[in-house]
Design an enzyme around this catalytic site. Structure first.
Site, short mmCIF file in Angstrom:
data_model
loop_
_atom_site.label_atom_id
_atom_site.label_comp_id
_atom_site.label_asym_id
_atom_site.label_seq_id
_atom_site.Cartn_x
_atom_site.Cartn_y
_atom_site.Cartn_z
N THR A 224 0.83 -1.21 0.00
CA THR A 224 0.00 0.00 0.00
C THR A 224 0.87 1.27 0.00
O THR A 224 0.55 2.25 -0.66
CB THR A 224 -0.94 -0.03 1.22
OG1 THR A 224 -1.75 -1.21 1.11
CG2 THR A 224 -1.84 1.17 1.27
N THR A 225 1.98 1.22 0.70
CA THR A 225 2.85 2.40 0.81
C THR A 225 3.40 2.85 -0.53
O THR A 225 3.66 4.03 -0.75
CB THR A 225 4.01 2.10 1.79
OG1 THR A 225 3.44 1.75 3.05
CG2 THR A 225 4.95 3.27 1.95
N HIS B 244 -2.70 15.10 4.26
CA HIS B 244 -3.96 15.82 4.36
C HIS B 244 -3.94 16.82 5.51
O HIS B 244 -3.26 16.61 6.52
CB HIS B 244 -5.10 14.83 4.56
CG HIS B 244 -5.29 13.92 3.39
ND1 HIS B 244 -6.00 14.30 2.27
CD2 HIS B 244 -4.87 12.66 3.16
CE1 HIS B 244 -5.99 13.29 1.39
NE2 HIS B 244 -5.31 12.29 1.91
#
Lengths: 435, 489
Positions: B41-42, B50
């Site tokens: 995922t990284t 964000h």
């Protein structure tokens, strides 16, 4: 910082760079060749197939043999060259900065520069093929390097997407190495490489050619396990329901070449639609004294044409140094050359009006194949100033025309001339002539 | 040896926890099933840091994100990973969306998101981001939002953690966890580890690991997001552009990368196969269509790569950060967006948990929080380049033409703590093959360097570990093998 000086710096020691440098030396000016690879010769060194040299030497040679003739001449005439040396910057005032691991940063002040960096292959990302991203996806040229230069096989069972020349040549090459080539898949309804390669590389070895299809999915999480191919419609959109799965462990891509012009762009020269720099009839870019030749200018079909073009670049660079260096800027008095019907691009982009008495060499490619055509040049007022018949045209062939405007009956009445390939008005087969 | 803490999972979360704990006098190990850290995922996400207004107040990820964003400033100073606060726009194109943005702004300010601003002056918006759609009527500007390279962050964290004594074990897939007298025995494919505490940061497989100790209280579902990456200089954006979010995701964004490219994506597709990172024709079309709503002139012809990543979506839809009933077993699961932003805040929480578990968190005397900035050819002046090559000639040998990467940077990537062992490992650490030719020229050279430096036969160099070899053998070897096989048959 190491500094050199040379009348002409040639960037790249492939077929183009070598030929250009030799012409400079012949005129008793100094040339310096800069090559990023560890030897002279460029991509021709990995093209161990035959078919080179028919125009240049009137005999059939392999790529390395062809290159060697130029390499020998470079060495015999003692043209200096730097290997393993990467040009990192070219400036408008014709300084070239390069690095290598022996001399560090190198600065060369040149009077003229010849760009001969060649081209690179389009990749899977550029054509956005969906699917997994496993090992086993190569551009055809990369596979060619692995097999012919490094001596390694990238896979056992292949599908080749794109019937470009390198793709077809690799289909044969891999078959010779005992590999299986399941198919050459071409999105167009016709082969995109040369006819001779279709015959000698695919048909002679019973390698299936599937036209009108493209790869729409790559399978395999670690290594390629196969590809899905789909038929496409006229807009190249996939026709749903036409999917076929082909098992393979390697996908080669031969889907086009792009001139490599990052240095050209950074130097501030303008680039045209085909990816090469904008040039005039002397192969001079929009920066005076910087010339371009070979595949960095336009992707050629034959290396012989690269050499011929490069010689012109060499001669023109000499002419620039002898007559115009340090004097005036580029002439503003120009005629623009535009691609018209069924013409993909046309080189040169401009003709200097003062050069109209000379032979002007036009080079272009068509967009789609056609038979019994008329190649014509016209001005903006639709006055056809030149026309010539041709039996057939195909996009894989670069078409060259040599025209001397002074010898033409009609003269262009606008500062824009259009090159087009149109269906022949009246078809008289007897009069067909080959170019 | 019994480790005080064993971390399962070498994504950005596992690495961040490893690095945060590495300042204490503890024996720490990290195990990763893939050939390299930051491999799942990284490596394939938006890389957006964000501001923190987006998640609902009922979720712990809201506050962890707001806190995490603040922690990036110091972390970046210490770890020298690529990160810039360029600010984000949430783009409204309809009147009713303005009201929503105003509510988000208010809530965000209340919860401590700095500088949130609703901009309704179209001219000002266009000035700040000239490529934004003409349909824009207002944006929510979050100046603290930023872009980072998530995998380069993970490498920096791992490097610093390793320098401070954390042991990294790659290619170790956890098969079984047993417990004996307050010590866990962790069986992997090739080793057995002992540890007093386990931190489960196994991403998509966190539920599976949790079940190994009998904790079956959540599930992780993969949610695929597809992306298209554009060539450098094809489009220059100043801001991260978000559409108005939907219930399932923040929507398809158009965003600059820290290296000067632009990407569009991701979509959000719930799938079942945790290894399905394939892109799809429909998905690529969806993200282009989505991206064009924000930036109509997307440079579609300049695409250089499409890829997909999987988010680890928990059944609770919130981060699962638990000091569990199994004493010493901590779950850090379901770290979906804004997980990257929250990583430093999550690690702080783990420190608290370990203290509760009775670990002595004493800072080591020789702890070094600084991971030196990797030296990059591109950052040097001409004089510096000359100087560098004189010191070390491998600075003068350019391997990757598109990104101008010299051999030295590749050698550094290989020989760094937790260094690269695969071609992708080199690519993600120092970028050869990331450019427009996608490794067409440099890949054989990178394979050659890996082969030489790691004493691996040329054909055993892989893309990203087992079964991903580039080459099947030497040209003439294969013929011999085949004929031998023929005889046997």
């Amino acid at each position: 910082m190491k500094t050199y000086s040379a009348d002409v710096v040639v960037v790249g020691a492939g077929a183009a760079g070598l030929a250009a440098a030799i012409e400079v030396k012949k005129a008793d000016l100094s040339a310096l060749i800069i090559e990023r690879d560890k030897e002279l010769g460029g991509i021709t060194l990995q093209c161990i197939h035959n078919g080179f040299g028919l125009k240049e030497f009137k005999e059939e040679l392999t790529g390395p043999e062809y290159a060697q003739r130029f390499i020998n001449e470079v060495k015999d005439s003692k043209i200096p060259y730097l290997l393993d040396t990467m040009v990192i910057e070219i400036t408008k005032d014709k300084k070239v900065y390069a690095v290598n691991n022996k001399e560090g940063l190198i600065e060369i002040q040149a009077k003229a520069i010849i760009l001969a960096m060649g081209c690179r292959e389009r990749t899977r990302g550029a054509i956005n093929i969906p699917g997994f991203r496993p090992a086993g996806i190569y551009t055809a040229g990369q596979a060619q390097r692995f097999v012919n230069v490094e001596g390694y096989l990238p896979g056992n069972i292949y599908v080749i997407l794109g019937s470009g020349d390198i793709g077809m040549i690799m289909a044969r090459r891999l078959t010779w190495e005992g590999c299986e080539v399941k198919a050459v898949v071409e999105i167009l309804p016709y082969v995109s490489g040369l006819l001779r390669n279709q015959v000698q590389c695919l048909e002679d070895y019973d390698i299936p050619l599937i036209t009108g299809y493209t790869v729409t999915k790559i399978h395999g999480k670690d290594r390629v396990q196969g590809v899905t191919i789909s038929k496409v419609d006229r807009n190249f959109d996939r026709i749903i329901g036409s999917e076929k799965f082909i098992e393979c462990d390697t996908l080669l891509l031969s889907v086009g070449l792009i001139p490599e012009n990052e240095l050209t762009l950074n130097a501030g020269a303008e680039i045209s639609k085909n990816g090469g720099p904008i040039i005039d009839n002397n192969l001079e870019t929009t920066i005076g004294g910087i010339f371009a030749c070979g595949n960095v200018l336009q992707v050629h079909d034959l290396v012989d044409l690269v050499s011929a073009e490069a010689k012109r670049a060499g001669i023109n660079a000499v002419d620039y140094i002898e007559k115009r260096y340090g004097k005036e800027e580029l002439s503003k008095n120009k005629i623009k050359c535009t691609a018209g019907e069924n013409v993909n691009y046309v080189k040169p982009d401009f003709i200097n009006k003062k050069d109209l008495s000379q032979d002007i060499i036009f080079a272009f490619r068509v967009n789609y194949p056609d038979r019994r055509v008329q190649i014509q040049l016209k001005d903006e007022h639709n006055n056809v100033i030149y026309k010539r018949k041709k039996v057939y045209v195909i996009p894989s062939e670069m078409i060259e025309l040599t025209i001397n405007f002074e010898k033409l009956e009609k003269k262009p009445e606008s500062d824009n001339i259009i090159v087009e390939v149109i269906p022949r008005p009246e078809v008289l087969i007897e009069e067909d002539e080959e170019l | 040896m019994i480790f005080d803490v064993l971390i399962i999972g070498g994504g950005v979360i596992g690495c961040c926890i490893a690095r945060t704990l590495s300042k204490y006098d503890l024996n720490i190990a990290l195990v990763e099933k893939e050939a390299d850290i930051a491999s799942v995922t990284t490596k394939a996400n938006s890389g957006v840091i964000h501001a923190g207004y987006a998640a609902s107040r009922e979720y712990i990820r809201r506050n962890l994100c707001i806190r995490g964003n603040k922690l990036y400033t110091q972390a970046c100073e210490e770890l020298n990973f690529p990160f810039i606060r360029i600010g984000s726009f949430v783009v409204a194109v309809e009147d009713k969306q303005i009201k929503y943005l105003e509510e988000e702004r208010k809530r965000g300010i209340e919860d401590g998101v700095p500088g949130l601003e609703l901009i309704l002056d179209k001219e000002k918006i266009k000035y700040m981001e000239p490529n934004i759609t003409d349909d824009v009527i207002g944006v929510l500007h979050a100046p603290t939002a930023g872009i980072a390279s998530p995998y380069e962050l993970a490498f920096a964290l791992a490097e610093n953690a390793a320098t401070n004594g954390v042991s990294f074990f790659r290619n170790e897939k956890v098969k079984r966890i047993a417990r004996q007298n307050y010590t866990f025995r962790i069986k992997t494919n090739s080793k057995e580890f002992k540890a007093n505490n386990i931190i489960n940061a196994a991403g998509l497989y966190a539920a599976k690991i949790s079940k190994m100790v009998g904790l079956d209280y959540f599930d992780i579902m993969p949610r695929k997001g597809e992306y298209i990456l554009f060539d450098r200089n094809a489009l220059h954006l100043n801001k991260i552009l978000f559409p108005i979010p939907t219930k399932v995701s923040k929507g398809i964004l158009v965003c600059p990368t820290i290296h000067g490219n632009t990407f569009v994506g991701p979509n959000a597709q719930n799938i079942t196969d945790k290894k399905d990172i394939s892109t799809t024709e429909a998905g690529l079309k969806e993200i282009l269509d989505g991206g064009r709503l924000l930036v109509p002139n997307l440079p579609t012809r300049a695409s250089i790569r499409n890829f997909a990543g999987l988010r680890a979506v928990p059944s609770t839809y919130d981060f699962i950060i638990d000091n569990t009933d199994v004493y010493g077993f901590i779950n850090v699961a379901g770290i979906l967006s804004p997980g990257l932003t929250s990583c430093f805040a999550i690690a702080e929480k783990i420190e608290e948990f370990l203290e509760l578990l009775g670990l002595q968190l004493k800072i080591k005397e020789n702890y070094n929080p600084i991971r030196p900035k990797p030296e990059r050819f591109k950052d040097f002046s001409k004089e510096e380049i000359d100087e560098k090559i004189k010191q070390d000639p491998s600075w003068g040998k350019i391997i990757c033409r598109c990104e101008t990467i010299p051999e030295k940077e590749i050698l550094d990537a290989i020989h760094a703590p937790v260094g690269a062992t695969t071609v992708d490992g080199v690519k993600f650490r120092c970028r050869p093959g990331m450019g427009r030719c996608q490794g067409g020229f440099c890949r054989p050279r990178v394979i050659e360097i890996l082969s030489r430096e790691l004493y691996l036969p040329f054909e055993e160099v892989t893309k990203r570990g087992e079964y991903t070899n580039f080459l099947v053998g030497k040209t003439k070897d294969l013929l011999i093998d085949k004929s031998e096989r023929g005889v046997e048959e």
